[in-house]
Design a protein around this motif. Structure first.
Motif, short mmCIF file in Angstrom:
data_model
loop_
_atom_site.label_atom_id
_atom_site.label_comp_id
_atom_site.label_asym_id
_atom_site.label_seq_id
_atom_site.Cartn_x
_atom_site.Cartn_y
_atom_site.Cartn_z
N PHE A 1 -3.60 1.30 -14.08
CA PHE A 1 -2.56 2.05 -14.79
C PHE A 1 -1.96 1.26 -15.94
N LEU B 1 5.39 3.67 -12.27
CA LEU B 1 5.45 4.75 -11.30
C LEU B 1 4.60 4.42 -10.08
N VAL C 1 6.40 2.03 -7.79
CA VAL C 1 7.45 2.74 -7.07
C VAL C 1 6.83 3.52 -5.91
N ALA C 2 5.69 4.14 -6.16
CA ALA C 2 5.01 4.89 -5.10
C ALA C 2 4.58 3.95 -3.98
N VAL C 3 4.08 2.78 -4.35
CA VAL C 3 3.70 1.79 -3.33
C VAL C 3 4.92 1.43 -2.49
N PHE D 1 7.47 3.33 -1.79
CA PHE D 1 7.72 4.43 -0.85
C PHE D 1 6.79 4.35 0.35
N VAL D 2 5.51 4.14 0.05
CA VAL D 2 4.51 4.16 1.11
C VAL D 2 4.75 3.00 2.09
N ASN E 1 7.99 3.48 4.15
CA ASN E 1 7.83 4.52 5.15
C ASN E 1 6.94 4.05 6.30
N LEU E 2 5.87 3.36 5.93
CA LEU E 2 4.94 2.88 6.95
C LEU E 2 5.63 1.88 7.88
N ASN F 1 7.97 3.54 10.22
CA ASN F 1 7.32 4.23 11.33
C ASN F 1 6.75 3.24 12.33
N ILE G 1 13.59 9.31 -8.21
CA ILE G 1 12.14 9.16 -8.35
C ILE G 1 11.45 10.52 -8.22
N VAL H 1 11.34 12.14 -11.49
CA VAL H 1 10.27 11.57 -12.32
C VAL H 1 8.92 12.12 -11.87
N VAL I 1 5.95 13.95 -14.02
CA VAL I 1 4.59 13.40 -14.13
C VAL I 1 3.57 14.31 -13.46
N LEU J 1 2.23 8.04 8.07
CA LEU J 1 3.18 8.23 6.98
C LEU J 1 3.91 9.55 7.18
N THR K 1 7.38 11.99 5.40
CA THR K 1 7.63 12.61 4.10
C THR K 1 7.66 11.64 2.91
N THR K 2 8.52 10.62 2.94
CA THR K 2 8.60 9.76 1.75
C THR K 2 7.28 9.07 1.47
N GLY K 3 6.63 8.60 2.52
CA GLY K 3 5.34 7.93 2.33
C GLY K 3 4.32 8.88 1.74
N GLY L 1 4.86 9.39 -1.80
CA GLY L 1 4.32 8.23 -2.51
C GLY L 1 2.83 8.35 -2.73
N VAL L 2 2.13 8.76 -1.67
CA VAL L 2 0.67 8.92 -1.79
C VAL L 2 0.34 10.01 -2.80
N PHE M 1 2.08 10.84 -5.31
CA PHE M 1 2.37 10.25 -6.61
C PHE M 1 1.16 9.44 -7.10
N LEU M 2 0.63 8.60 -6.20
CA LEU M 2 -0.53 7.78 -6.56
C LEU M 2 -1.73 8.65 -6.89
N LEU N 1 -1.44 10.12 -10.28
CA LEU N 1 -1.72 9.15 -11.33
C LEU N 1 -3.22 8.91 -11.48
N PHE N 2 -3.92 8.90 -10.35
CA PHE N 2 -5.36 8.65 -10.40
C PHE N 2 -6.13 9.86 -10.91
#
Lengths: 289, 691, 237
Positions: A83, A95, A98-100, A102-103, A106-107, A110, B300, B303, B307, B349, B351-353, B356-357, B359-360, B363-364
């Motif tokens: 990116f 971005l 930031v997503a990483v 979150f993941v 969350n992980l 849990n 976020i 955003v 996106v 994972l 909801t938030t996780g 995030g996924v 989101f990724l 982007l990809f």
């Protein structure tokens, strides 16, 4: 005097994390917004091996640092590097990190649950007297480490061939590859070192507050602030920024209460940026026509 | 020699229509077509507005009777509306001005809490409270913008994130807002829900109680639709073009006459107010606020909505917001979570996780978002069709460019300048550190003349050009243009005063078409006020059509008549230079500064450039040309100034200067021979090998 | 044993530029590529060093196919490019820039150091040794860029528009330096130039690139004398 000393010590910890921002920024022009989670990853990895009696403490800490470093290198290779391909206006990496964040958060929530877990691996008990102020050895260790590591990094970049390569990559990655150096490898290397530092900070910090998924979050904003105040382009920046931010926020919270401490710190960031957008020790980017 | 006529459908109108009328009124395809263009544009805009309002009304139809079953649907629509408004605002920043703000959640919070607080604790009328909260957002936005104005990229993002975090902290820890009890709460207000707003005798009931019609939904969806319509007008106006210009290069935007600083503050304030409006909608629909919902996740998510839907597109934030809100409120994500838990009860994972996924993955797989990706696959085909109809294929190979200039398309500047000296530099100097790049230079440019500046590399030629156009502030001396002191003025003021320029390395909007690049050059980019951009009065339609015709004329002039639909970044170097000249002329300058216009040009292109410059001169333009190509200089220049080490070395006619011993010694290496028609400067590698 | 480009096709996403280009450089040879703007000259060198991916065709270096190697690996094998616009590291000193070149030489650094000879002939580089590269003039920067590439002990040297933006006097210097490099290093040089006349005068062989294809090739002096080239590229009437 007390808030000043405490502030300096706290600032040291922020500086350690800020150093990881600066490190990735100078070599790759990116920041890892998931640094807070890497702090927790380091702490949890060390916690996971805490019961291995045969492993000396240093080994346990090393495992935590390496786990964060390895994950950092992978994140750079697969979630940051792809990116950054569209030039200087490309901020998709922002971005994706930031997503990483979150993941990972969350992980860990849990897997490990939200409540803090005691972590004694790197715990130093007791306090020392510093100019009449009692400072816990644990915090002092963090601050001292920040100082030593910063000076070490500065020596490496200024004196060694690897440092020369790092400075070259920070200025022009494409041309560096023409010099037989892989910018990708340099980037992965600096992410590994930077996230290793974050992991180390996490391991030491966890001894104070316990290991939890959100333990890094309060540090994140402060350390980004420190990195920006000092200037993202300078390895000296975190030391200056950390001291300034730490002292100011401590003095403010001492005077007016905890909320104001942080607010004062963040207002400092805004004030510095208005005055010098590139940070106190940063370099102004020149417009070339 | 260079105006070789090529037979083609578009060309046929070329030579026959030159200078057919007054200012800007003649280009293109004549008046009837112009009217048609205006009508077509008007029709498109009305259609879009009508469609937006119809959709808005359709989505709240299920709640028209206030049935209990419709409450959740209406709440979903309200959440979507709030997100759409906030995301549309953010898109102006992120998608157009390329300022990635992570602080939109903060303004959303200010709008929500501000309007609630002013109503409940300050006792304002609710409508007044809403206006007050939006004004507060604007003020906070303006202050933040002022503080971050000189920042870009990660620094800007971090500061806005810090702002959002700060606001969240204040809400979480400020006692006035009830902290975890939420706002309003029993301890402070004896209720947990705000009163519905009554205005002009109508009570706007939120979707909460079965049997009551949720009247507040009407203003919510109508406001949302209006926001979308106005934002579309804005981004398609010259005001919007100025945002894209700022996003590409602030320095360039400023040379196009855009007051970059002010415009950035305006767009940030606009985005902030829209963020706040999103918060206001949330309060009106739900009547209660919890501080923990205004966390980083919210900011976020906004955003992500931009996106995911497609930043930099009109409908992107709308589609993205609707999709994200639907995803979060549906049980789809929970089902995915449950599915993972079948495999492992700890490594999964939720909801938030998952967001995030998502989101990724966005982007990809869809870096341009849903709308952007769909648009990309459709638009090129449309462009191809248009080109096909014209009987031309857009191609970047082959001919055109500066070896195909149409000098008969040159039109005089619209503000004729008086004879005599129009640009006068006196003792102008600039030092970088200790180095004097330009040292007390005097220079006069006569009206309708070409003044060439030559000299060795590092002699300060480009610095001098940059001092005139405002890139650098001089350390000493004065610059006067048309009897106005322009010393040290910002580039947009210099540009507005009537000085256009081109750059050493062509500065173009690479991802925009050639035509759009020229359109950005018109003074409108810097001068259209925001209200006119948003409301789009009839005059705008007429001016748009006029600009189009004018832009096409300019493209034909520089030999790019066929290239209008190509992306500027795909043009070869020489044509990029040609495009830059067309854009500079669009700004209606009296004086044009060309910084090494022939660098990297082919001999034939250089010849075409020479013809073009001479024609511009004949029509009354004054030109300053920084150049290394002596054949071009000797062909076009009325006066030549040779600089060395920041100072004047020689000045006079081309013949005089090029024969000057000092110039030969310091710069040319050997005397310039006019009979030598080389594209190369008059020098050769091996002595004696020449002819 | 040479640098061989075979039927190379490459370019950008929506814009294929090279459509089947074959070029060969033998050790010690100076080969010029001339052509108009947008003909694909820069694309060609960028493709050879791997900054742009080949869509089809191949690049072989001393008999080994390097088509799929990353840029830095090709550099380590002795394929050096001096990019358009010099591309010195602006905030490193001249010495540090050249040190980076030396570093790339690695095991190939045997025998006499060619850099010394260059520094002797063009002392300006040595005079500027401790200065920041960005403070140098364009001509000086080009000297440093060439020296940096030579420090890497290239077996093949690709020069992209070395005279771009230089004054006539400095252009002379650069061409003299190129001659010297060829003499001292024995490297094969591929010179891509807008200044066709000078490039052809200096080169042994040459290719003319038009619209992404080689339209003419052969002895440089012959090409320089041919009517077609004179008309199209030398601006002769």
């Amino acid at each position: 005097m007390e808030p000043v000393i405490i502030g300096l010590v706290l600032g040291g910890m922020y500086a350690l994390l800020a150093q990881s921002f600066v490190l990735t920024f100078v070599t790759t022009r990116t920041l890892n917004f998931a640094v807070g989670e890497f702090v927790a990853v380091g702490a949890f990895a060390t916690l996971a091996v805490a019961s291995w009696g045969w492993l000396p403490t240093v080994g346990k800490i090393a495992i935590g640092v390496l786990a964060a470093a390895l994950l950092g290198a992978l994140v750079y290779r697969f979630l940051v590097l792809p990116f950054t391909t569209q030039g200087e206006h490309d901020v998709r990496w922002l971005l994706s990190t930031v997503a990483v964040s979150f993941v990972l958060l969350n992980l860990m929530n849990n897997v490990e649950g939200p409540s803090p877990q005691r972590s004694e691996t790197a715990k130093l008990d007791g306090a020392v007297d510093l100019l009449g102020v009692g400072v816990s050895k644990q915090q002092l260790l963090l601050a001292a480490l920040a100082l030593v590591i910063s000076l070490g990094l500065i020596a490496v970049t200024q004196r060694t061939s690897i440092g020369l390569v790092m400075r070259a990559v920070s200025q022009d990655p494409d041309t560096t590859s023409l010099m037989g150096v892989s910018p990708r490898v340099v980037g992965m290397g600096s992410y590994a070192v930077a996230m290793g530092l974050a992991g180390l900070a996490g391991i030491l910090y966890a001894a104070n507050v316990g290991a939890s998924p959100v333990m890094g979050e309060p540090l994140l904003v402060a350390s980004i602030a420190v990195a920006i105040v000092g200037g993202l382009g300078s390895l000296w920046g975190p030391l200056v920024g950390g001291a300034l931010y730490g002292v100011l926020s401590q003095v403010a919270s001492y005077q007016w209460g905890a909320v104001w401490g942080e607010t004062a710190g963040l207002l400092l960031v805004i004030a510095v940026l208005v005055w010098k957008p590139e940070g106190l020790l940063g370099r102004r980017a020149e417009v070339k026509l | 020699m260079s105006t070789v006529q090529q037979e083609s459908a578009t060309r046929s109108e070329g030579p026959g229509r030159r200078r057919a009328g007054g200012s800007g009124g003649s280009g293109g395809t004549g008046t009837p077509d112009r009217k048609q263009q205006v009508r077509a544009a008007l029709r498109r805009d009305l259609l879009f507005s009508a469609a937006a309002l119809v959709v808005a009304i359709l989505v709240i139809l299920p709640g028209r009777n206030g049935e209990g079953t419709s409450i959740s649907t209406m709440q979903l629509v309200a959440s979507m509306s709030a997100m759409v408004v906030a995301a549309v605002g953010l898109n102006l920043l992120v998608g157009y001005a390329k300022l990635v703000s992570l602080g939109q959640g903060g303004f959303y919070a200010i709008g929500a809490y501000g309007s609630a607080y002013l109503t409940l604790d300050a006792g304002w009328h609710p409508v007044l409270a809403i206006v007050g909260a939006l004004a507060l957002c604007g003020v906070v936005g303006a202050v933040t913008a002022l503080a971050t104005m000189r920042m870009r990229g990660p620094q800007f993002s971090v500061i806005t994130l810090v702002l959002a975090v700060l606001i969240e902290r204040i809400l979480n820890e400020g006692n006035a807002f009830g902290r975890l009890a939420g706002y309003p709460n029993f301890a402070q207000h004896d209720t947990t829900v705000m009163e519905p707003v009554t205005f002009l005798g109508i009570t706007f009931t939120p979707p909460m109680i079965a049997g009551e019609v949720a009247t507040v939904m009407v203003p919510i969806v109508v406001v949302t639709a209006i926001v979308v319509i106005l934002s579309r007008n804005i981004v398609r106006s010259p005001w919007g073009a100025s945002l894209s210009a700022i996003g590409e290069s602030e320095m360039l935007a400023s040379h196009l006459g855009v007051a970059v600083f002010r415009r950035k503050v305006s767009v940030f304030v606009l985005a902030s107010v829209l963020g706040g409006l999103g918060g206001v909608i949330a309060v009106q629909a739900f009547g209660h606020l919890q501080p923990e919902t205004f966390d980083i996740f919210l900011t976020i998510t906004i955003v992500l909505a931009v996106v995911f839907g497609g930043s930099g597109t009109v409908l992107g934030p709308v589609v993205g917001s609707v999709a994200i809100v639907w995803l979060e409120q549906s049980d789809l994500l929970e089902q995915v979570t449950d599915l993972q838990r079948e495999v492992s009860d700890s490594w999964y994972l939720s909801t938030t996780g998952l967001v995030g996924v998502l989101f990724l993955l966005t982007l990809f797989l869809m870096p341009r978002g849903i709308v952007g990706t769909l648009g990309r696959s459709v638009v090129p085909r449309v462009r191809g069709a248009v080109a096909g109809r014209r009987g031309t294929t857009p191609t970047n190979e082959g001919d055109g460019g500066l070896d195909d200039v149409h000098t008969e398309d040159v039109r005089a500047p619209s503000h004729p300048t008086p004879d005599g000296v129009i640009l006068s530099l006196r003792g102008l100097g600039k030092a970088f550190g200790g180095l004097k790049a330009v040292d007390r230079m005097d220079l006069d440019v006569e009206h309708g003349s070409i003044h060439a500046i030559i000299g060795p590399n590092g002699a300060g030629k480009s610095t001098l050009a940059n001092l005139v156009t405002g890139v650098y502030k001089p350390s000493e001396g004065t610059a006067t243009f048309l009897d106005r002191d322009i010393t040290g003025q910002a580039p947009h003021l210099v540009s507005r005063a009537g000085i256009g320029r081109t750059f050493q390395t062509p500065q173009l909007f690479h991802d925009e078409t050639v035509l759009e690049n020229v359109l950005a050059g018109f003074p409108d980019t810097g001068r259209t006020p925001l209200w006119a951009a948003a409301l789009k009065p009839p005059s705008r339609y007429r001016r748009d059509a006029e600009m189009h015709a004018e832009a096409e004329r300019l493209l034909e002039l520089v030999g790019l008549a066929h290239a209008g639909d190509l992306l500027a970044g795909e043009l070869p170097y020489g044509k990029q230079r040609a495009l830059e000249i067309a854009r500079a002329l669009a700004g209606d300058p009296s004086l044009v500064v060309l910084d090494e216009p022939a660098a990297g040009l082919l001999a034939t292109e250089t010849a075409g450039l020479g013809d073009l410059l001479l024609t511009l001169k004949a029509e009354g333009y004054s030109l300053v040309v920084v150049e290394h190509h002596m054949d071009l200089v000797s062909k076009v220049a009325d006066q030549v100034t040779c600089m060395e080490q920041g100072r004047l070395l020689a000045r006079g006619s081309a013949a005089e200067v090029l024969a000057d011993e000092r110039v030969v010694a310091a710069y040319l290496g050997k005397p310039f021979d006019e009979n030598e028609h080389g594209a190369a400067p008059a020098a050769d590698t091996t002595e004696g090998d020449d002819q | 044993m040479s640098l061989v480009v075979e039927k190379a096709e490459s370019g950008y996403d929506r814009n294929p530029i090279l459509t089947g280009v074959s070029v060969r450089v033998d050790p010690g040879e100076l080969v010029a590529v001339v052509g108009s703007n947008g003909a694909g000259k820069t694309t060609l060198v960028r493709t050879i060093v791997g900054q742009l991916a080949l869509r089809s065709g191949s690049v072989t270096l001393e008999g080994a196919d390097v088509s799929s190697l990353a840029t830095h690996k090709r550099a380590k094998q002795g394929l050096m490019m001096v990019p358009e616009g010099r591309k010195l590291f602006p905030r490193l000193t001249v010495g540090e820039n050249i040190a980076l070149g030396r570093r790339a030489a690695g095991k190939r650094a045997t025998g006499e150091d060619p850099v010394e000879a260059l520094l002797e002939a063009f002392p300006v580089v040595k005079e500027r040794w401790g200065q920041q590269a960005s403070l140098l003039s364009g001509g000086e920067q080009q000297m440093v860029a060439l020296t940096r590439a030579v420090a890497a002990r290239p077996s093949y040297l690709l020069l992209d528009e070395p005279s771009l933006g230089l004054s006539p006097l400095k252009t002379l210097d650069v061409f003299r330096l190129i001659e010297l490099i060829r003499e001292r290093t024995g490297a094969g040089v591929l010179l891509v130039e807008q200044m066709a006349d000078q490039a052809l005068a200096a080169a042994d062989r040459a290719y003319v690139l038009e619209h992404g294809r080689i339209s003419m090739e052969g002895d440089a002096a012959e090409l320089r004398a041919s009517d077609e080239v004179r008309r199209a590229y030398l601006g002769a009437a």
